[in-house]
Write a protein that holds these residues in place. Sequence first.
Motif, mmCIF file in Angstrom:
data_model
loop_
_atom_site.group_PDB
_atom_site.id
_atom_site.type_symbol
_atom_site.label_atom_id
_atom_site.label_comp_id
_atom_site.label_asym_id
_atom_site.label_seq_id
_atom_site.Cartn_x
_atom_site.Cartn_y
_atom_site.Cartn_z
ATOM 1 N N ASP A 202 0.907 -1.776 -0.044
ATOM 2 C CA ASP A 202 -0.133 -0.255 -0.235
ATOM 3 C C ASP A 202 0.587 0.798 -0.202
ATOM 4 N N LEU A 203 1.764 0.844 0.763
ATOM 5 C CA LEU A 203 2.412 2.542 0.999
ATOM 6 C C LEU A 203 3.606 3.037 -0.375
ATOM 7 N N ALA A 204 3.913 1.490 -1.358
ATOM 8 C CA ALA A 204 4.547 1.581 -2.982
ATOM 9 C C ALA A 204 3.337 2.553 -3.574
ATOM 10 N N ILE A 205 1.858 1.717 -3.819
ATOM 11 C CA ILE A 205 0.717 2.858 -4.271
ATOM 12 C C ILE A 205 1.218 4.052 -4.225
ATOM 13 N N ARG A 206 0.989 4.453 -2.703
ATOM 14 C CA ARG A 206 0.873 5.892 -2.286
ATOM 15 C C ARG A 206 1.735 6.929 -3.075
ATOM 16 N N MET A 207 2.796 5.859 -3.211
ATOM 17 C CA MET A 207 4.171 6.546 -3.472
ATOM 18 C C MET A 207 4.296 7.216 -5.413
ATOM 19 N N ILE A 208 3.509 6.315 -5.516
ATOM 20 C CA ILE A 208 4.037 6.192 -7.397
ATOM 21 C C ILE A 208 3.124 7.624 -7.843
ATOM 22 N N ASP A 209 4.570 8.045 -8.647
ATOM 23 C CA ASP A 209 3.911 9.321 -9.554
ATOM 24 C C ASP A 209 3.725 8.766 -10.926
ATOM 25 N N LEU A 210 2.566 7.657 -11.459
ATOM 26 C CA LEU A 210 1.720 7.318 -12.435
ATOM 27 C C LEU A 210 1.962 7.878 -13.599
ATOM 28 N N THR A 211 2.786 7.662 -14.620
ATOM 29 C CA THR A 211 3.639 8.244 -15.708
ATOM 30 C C THR A 211 2.761 7.636 -17.165
ATOM 31 N N THR A 212 3.538 8.755 -17.615
ATOM 32 C CA THR A 212 2.668 9.167 -19.697
ATOM 33 C C THR A 212 3.940 9.551 -20.249
ATOM 34 N N LEU A 213 4.587 9.332 -20.649
ATOM 35 C CA LEU A 213 5.383 10.208 -21.078
ATOM 36 C C LEU A 213 6.276 9.854 -22.649
ATOM 37 N N GLU A 214 5.379 9.596 -23.632
ATOM 38 C CA GLU A 214 5.029 9.239 -24.811
ATOM 39 C C GLU A 214 4.902 10.112 -25.879
ATOM 40 N N GLY A 215 5.515 10.893 -27.123
ATOM 41 C CA GLY A 215 4.613 11.373 -28.467
ATOM 42 C C GLY A 215 3.150 10.626 -28.808
ATOM 43 N N GLN A 216 3.006 9.834 -28.342
ATOM 44 C CA GLN A 216 1.789 9.377 -28.798
ATOM 45 C C GLN A 216 0.471 9.725 -27.925
ATOM 46 N N ASP A 217 0.837 10.321 -26.842
ATOM 47 C CA ASP A 217 -0.122 10.474 -25.342
ATOM 48 C C ASP A 217 -1.367 11.703 -26.349
ATOM 49 N N THR A 218 -2.530 11.245 -25.831
ATOM 50 C CA THR A 218 -3.657 11.750 -25.717
ATOM 51 C C THR A 218 -4.354 12.927 -24.797
ATOM 52 N N PRO A 219 -5.313 13.451 -24.542
ATOM 53 C CA PRO A 219 -6.442 13.977 -23.839
ATOM 54 C C PRO A 219 -6.924 12.056 -23.607
ATOM 55 N N GLY A 220 -7.388 11.811 -23.853
ATOM 56 C CA GLY A 220 -7.936 11.403 -23.801
ATOM 57 C C GLY A 220 -7.025 9.205 -22.857
ATOM 58 N N LYS A 221 -5.773 9.968 -23.614
ATOM 59 C CA LYS A 221 -5.161 8.746 -22.944
ATOM 60 C C LYS A 221 -5.358 9.368 -21.051
ATOM 61 N N VAL A 222 -4.526 10.169 -21.259
ATOM 62 C CA VAL A 222 -4.368 11.111 -20.133
ATOM 63 C C VAL A 222 -5.933 10.706 -18.672
ATOM 64 N N ARG A 223 -6.752 11.243 -19.809
ATOM 65 C CA ARG A 223 -7.927 10.807 -18.909
ATOM 66 C C ARG A 223 -7.212 9.823 -18.280
#
Length: 318
Positions: free
Chosen positions: A58-79
Amino acid sequence: MTTIDSGVDTLADVTSSEDRLRRFLLGLPGVDQVGAEARAATLGTRSIKTTAKAYALDLAIRMIDLTTLEGQDTPGKVRALCAKARRPDPADPSTPQVAAVCVYPDLVATAKHELRGSGINVASVATAFPSGRSSLAIKVQDTKDAVAAGADEVDMVIDRGAFLSGRYGMVFDEIVAIREAAGDAHLKVILETGELVTYDNVRRASWLAMLAGADFIKTSTGKVSPAATLPVTLVMLEAVRDYHEATGLHIGVKPAGGIRTAKDAIKYLVTVNETAGPDWLDPELFRFGASSLLNDLLMQRTKLATGHYPGPDYFTLD
């Protein structure tokens, strides 16, 4: 342990000129490579069970910066990523939320809107991520744009070419400028340790970033191999521990890139506790930059609670 003769006053003197900064950084004790790697390997063999393991997951989950850093990122993917950040396991409301969602500056506003009221921070990379190869004016504007869009945290990259050629003052001044441009946002300084070559350079870059005003020091962009490693993170944890001894300030550490399993995450948590101390076992002072790590943590959490693993497609893929 790195010793500072007279605390904050000495460190203020260190940054008063490039010559003094250089002498200080080059005068830091060298890292025993064999010792650091052996220590990390030993800590990596520690195992924890049952209640302690549930807490660690649970601590590890609370520590995550959930990340997407790809050239194909879209608003839908971020949502979609923000929805997962809010409810990592929709079937289990007791699952904690992650610490932050990390995106490119042009998608900060989307993430901010989706995470409103959740308490989850929005982090944005900046300063010509991942290379850092642009003018200071562009880096400053990049940072200001991210903050204006709503970023709570800014992850900047240092100019590794300047650092490796010994232009420590230039790197210091850039971090100070970005610190100012970031305003109230927390500043994470990415060292890109895979390009720094030696543990001595990792220690020097860690101290340089902290002296310049970093709130966090971060291993990697995730775009260079090797990314985060346990020995490198150990060296950085030693640096923040020693900086705290010298100044009383707590600086965070964020390993990023290549941490994919709950087993690996627990190794890092053990290393944090044994190196910097229990104060750093908190999302305010330790983060994982990751995407796929969350799914394995969720699978292990379900296994611990139910006695069996969910199917491979039970959780969304990122």
